[in-house]
Write a protein that holds these residues in place. Structure first.
Motif, PDB file in Angstrom:
ATOM      1  N   TYR A  46      29.127   4.141  86.659  1.00 37.47           N
ATOM      2  CA  TYR A  46      28.694   2.826  86.186  1.00 37.47           C
ATOM      3  C   TYR A  46      27.885   3.014  84.916  1.00 37.47           C
ATOM      4  O   TYR A  46      26.928   3.791  84.882  1.00 37.47           O
ATOM      5  CB  TYR A  46      27.880   2.111  87.262  1.00 37.47           C
ATOM      6  CG  TYR A  46      28.696   1.808  88.497  1.00 37.47           C
ATOM      7  CD1 TYR A  46      29.825   1.005  88.413  1.00 37.47           C
ATOM      8  CD2 TYR A  46      28.356   2.343  89.740  1.00 37.47           C
ATOM      9  CE1 TYR A  46      30.596   0.725  89.530  1.00 37.47           C
ATOM     10  CE2 TYR A  46      29.121   2.073  90.863  1.00 37.47           C
ATOM     11  CZ  TYR A  46      30.240   1.259  90.742  1.00 37.47           C
ATOM     12  OH  TYR A  46      31.012   0.994  91.854  1.00 37.47           O
ATOM     13  N   GLN A  47      28.289   2.295  83.862  1.00 39.30           N
ATOM     14  CA  GLN A  47      27.702   2.518  82.546  1.00 39.30           C
ATOM     15  C   GLN A  47      26.548   1.558  82.276  1.00 39.30           C
ATOM     16  O   GLN A  47      26.586   0.389  82.678  1.00 39.30           O
ATOM     17  CB  GLN A  47      28.775   2.340  81.464  1.00 39.30           C
ATOM     18  CG  GLN A  47      30.026   3.183  81.676  1.00 39.30           C
ATOM     19  CD  GLN A  47      29.753   4.672  81.640  1.00 39.30           C
ATOM     20  OE1 GLN A  47      28.700   5.110  81.188  1.00 39.30           O
ATOM     21  NE2 GLN A  47      30.698   5.470  82.123  1.00 39.30           N
ATOM     22  N   PRO A  48      25.520   2.032  81.550  1.00 43.94           N
ATOM     23  CA  PRO A  48      24.415   1.144  81.172  1.00 43.94           C
ATOM     24  C   PRO A  48      24.843   0.188  80.068  1.00 43.94           C
ATOM     25  O   PRO A  48      25.834   0.420  79.368  1.00 43.94           O
ATOM     26  CB  PRO A  48      23.340   2.116  80.668  1.00 43.94           C
ATOM     27  CG  PRO A  48      24.124   3.290  80.162  1.00 43.94           C
ATOM     28  CD  PRO A  48      25.324   3.401  81.069  1.00 43.94           C
ATOM     29  N   ASP A  49      24.105  -0.881  79.918  1.00 43.91           N
ATOM     30  CA  ASP A  49      24.360  -1.871  78.870  1.00 43.91           C
ATOM     31  C   ASP A  49      23.013  -2.251  78.255  1.00 43.91           C
ATOM     32  O   ASP A  49      21.957  -1.833  78.742  1.00 43.91           O
ATOM     33  CB  ASP A  49      25.055  -3.095  79.456  1.00 43.91           C
ATOM     34  CG  ASP A  49      25.775  -3.923  78.396  1.00 43.91           C
ATOM     35  OD1 ASP A  49      25.651  -3.599  77.195  1.00 43.91           O
ATOM     36  OD2 ASP A  49      26.441  -4.899  78.766  1.00 43.91           O
ATOM     37  N   VAL A  62      17.446  -2.209  78.495  1.00 46.98           N
ATOM     38  CA  VAL A  62      18.632  -1.510  78.987  1.00 46.98           C
ATOM     39  C   VAL A  62      18.888  -1.975  80.419  1.00 46.98           C
ATOM     40  O   VAL A  62      17.965  -1.994  81.242  1.00 46.98           O
ATOM     41  CB  VAL A  62      18.442   0.019  78.957  1.00 46.98           C
ATOM     42  CG1 VAL A  62      19.687   0.719  79.504  1.00 46.98           C
ATOM     43  CG2 VAL A  62      18.161   0.491  77.532  1.00 46.98           C
ATOM     44  N   THR A  63      20.094  -2.385  80.705  1.00 48.30           N
ATOM     45  CA  THR A  63      20.424  -2.944  82.009  1.00 48.30           C
ATOM     46  C   THR A  63      21.614  -2.211  82.619  1.00 48.30           C
ATOM     47  O   THR A  63      22.283  -1.413  81.946  1.00 48.30           O
ATOM     48  CB  THR A  63      20.780  -4.439  81.898  1.00 48.30           C
ATOM     49  OG1 THR A  63      21.957  -4.584  81.082  1.00 48.30           O
ATOM     50  CG2 THR A  63      19.637  -5.224  81.272  1.00 48.30           C
ATOM     51  N   SER A  64      21.877  -2.491  83.865  1.00 47.17           N
ATOM     52  CA  SER A  64      23.072  -1.984  84.540  1.00 47.17           C
ATOM     53  C   SER A  64      23.569  -3.065  85.481  1.00 47.17           C
ATOM     54  O   SER A  64      22.791  -3.844  86.013  1.00 47.17           O
ATOM     55  CB  SER A  64      22.757  -0.701  85.327  1.00 47.17           C
ATOM     56  OG  SER A  64      21.785  -0.960  86.318  1.00 47.17           O
ATOM     57  N   GLN A  65      24.879  -3.124  85.645  1.00 50.36           N
ATOM     58  CA  GLN A  65      25.451  -4.107  86.548  1.00 50.36           C
ATOM     59  C   GLN A  65      26.762  -3.581  87.118  1.00 50.36           C
ATOM     60  O   GLN A  65      27.448  -2.770  86.506  1.00 50.36           O
ATOM     61  CB  GLN A  65      25.692  -5.441  85.835  1.00 50.36           C
ATOM     62  CG  GLN A  65      26.640  -5.360  84.653  1.00 50.36           C
ATOM     63  CD  GLN A  65      26.837  -6.699  83.967  1.00 50.36           C
ATOM     64  OE1 GLN A  65      26.309  -7.715  84.393  1.00 50.36           O
ATOM     65  NE2 GLN A  65      27.586  -6.711  82.886  1.00 50.36           N
ATOM     66  N   LEU A  66      27.062  -4.056  88.311  1.00 48.81           N
ATOM     67  CA  LEU A  66      28.291  -3.652  88.978  1.00 48.81           C
ATOM     68  C   LEU A  66      29.473  -4.402  88.375  1.00 48.81           C
ATOM     69  O   LEU A  66      29.441  -5.619  88.231  1.00 48.81           O
ATOM     70  CB  LEU A  66      28.185  -3.959  90.475  1.00 48.81           C
ATOM     71  CG  LEU A  66      29.410  -3.647  91.328  1.00 48.81           C
ATOM     72  CD1 LEU A  66      29.665  -2.149  91.352  1.00 48.81           C
ATOM     73  CD2 LEU A  66      29.229  -4.176  92.742  1.00 48.81           C
TER      74      LEU A  66
END
Length: 339
Positions: free
Chosen positions: A204-207, A215-219
């Motif tokens: 899963y890549q950061p955004d 900096v965020t992450s999401q499924l």
């Protein structure tokens, strides 16, 4: 046409279908697991057991349940006492036992370890609890600029070799595509005792949230296009190694599964599509596989396996560099494209 055979051999296990429920929260529920079996799943991979989480739990337990004295007689009473505290490993082993008792299809335990001792200790516990096989979810991101690819591969091989000496059940290595010489590395894994490989683990890549400057992450659900990377490598590996070949990421339709089997996959794992549409949706894909075989007058899935791998297809170069060059050439000759 009757008597269609959708069975497959994976990790030395006989599966009723090539559709395997990948590691996901669905295996936390007996009801969901039973629905997967009823829908035609060939096997279930349990949700991953993360060594880091177990370590954190152990540290917390040591602080609050074991070493309760904090040096002040009156304050000691404010700390909790051990009243049936259950460790994460115990919970996992209990769920594994419940699944084995309730299901007739194989249950594969998923282990995400970070240390040699952790892999071996937990792997032995999972075998003793009745797991039919182990899937080693090797989620390691090589971000150390001083660590070479050879060192990374050596760590994987050491972990696998030691675990192989300690357990007798089949072991599948779930890999990322980020290896310099992936085909050679898979061969080394086979020599070290792996029974199969699962291609590929999707990181899963950061955004970056531009509005909040964070900096965020999401499924994000997988897409059918994500399966094409697995398709290429399964096709390249088929016939070159004796390992079982499974795929994950991007299997959402009947067509996705069929393509991967034609490339040489023994099993195709599903996750996102089942989380989106529910475990019963696996039955829709299974029925689609059977209908396709009937329409094409194919009696057994074994007849399809590897028919379009590099070893057997009419244009084997399409899996390698020549395909890249041909596509670029066709694009330059397309109408409206100026050279």
């Amino acid at each position: 046409m009757s008597g269609i055979d959708l069975s497959t051999d994976y990790l030395g296990l006989k599966l009723v279908s090539p559709l395997v429920a990948s590691a996901s929260p669905l295996s936390r529920s007996l009801d969901s697991a039973k629905k997967l079996e009823d829908a035609g799943a060939g096997a279930i991979v349990m949700y991953s057991l993360f060594e880091e989480e177990l370590r954190q739990q152990e540290e917390t337990a040591a602080r609050f349940l074991i070493n309760q004295s904090i040096g002040h007689a009156e304050a000691d009473s404010f700390l909790p006492v051990d009243s049936g505290y259950q460790h994460g490993l115990d919970q996992y082993l209990e769920q594994l036992a419940r699944l084995k008792q309730s299901l007739t299809i194989p249950v594969i335990a998923s282990l995400n370890g970070v240390s040699l001792d952790g892999w071996v200790e937990h792997g032995k516990a999972l075998q003793e609890a009745g797991a039919d096989a182990l899937e080693l979810n090797v989620y390691y991101l090589s971000a150390d600029i001083d660590e070479s690819g050879v060192e990374i591969e050596a760590r994987y091989l050491e972990l696998l070799s030691e675990l192989r000496r300690q357990v007798s059940i089949p072991i599948a290595m779930k890999l990322s595509p980020y290896f310099t010489g992936l085909a050679h590395f898979v061969k080394l894994l086979e020599q070290a005792g792996a029974d199969g490989v699962v291609l590929f683990n999707r990181f899963y890549q950061p955004d970056i949230d531009l509005d909040n400057m964070q900096v965020t992450s999401q499924l994000q659900w997988s897409r059918s296009a994500d399966s094409q990377l697995s398709l290429r490598w399964v096709a390249l590996l088929y016939g070159k190694v004796k390992l079982s070949l499974a795929t994950t990421s991007g299997v959402r339709t009947v067509e996705d599964s069929l393509k991967l089997i034609l490339a040489g996959a023994d099993a195709t794992q599903l996750c996102s599509v089942l989380l989106e549409h529910g475990p019963a949706y696996l039955g829709t894909i299974k029925n689609g596989l059977r209908d396709w075989l009937i329409r094409h007058e194919v009696a057994s899935l074994h007849e399809l396996k590897g028919q379009l791998s590099k070893q057997r297809c009419a244009n084997p170069g399409i899996f390698e560099r020549s395909n890249y060059l041909n596509l670029l050439d066709s694009y330059s000759r397309a109408p409206g494209v100026r050279s």
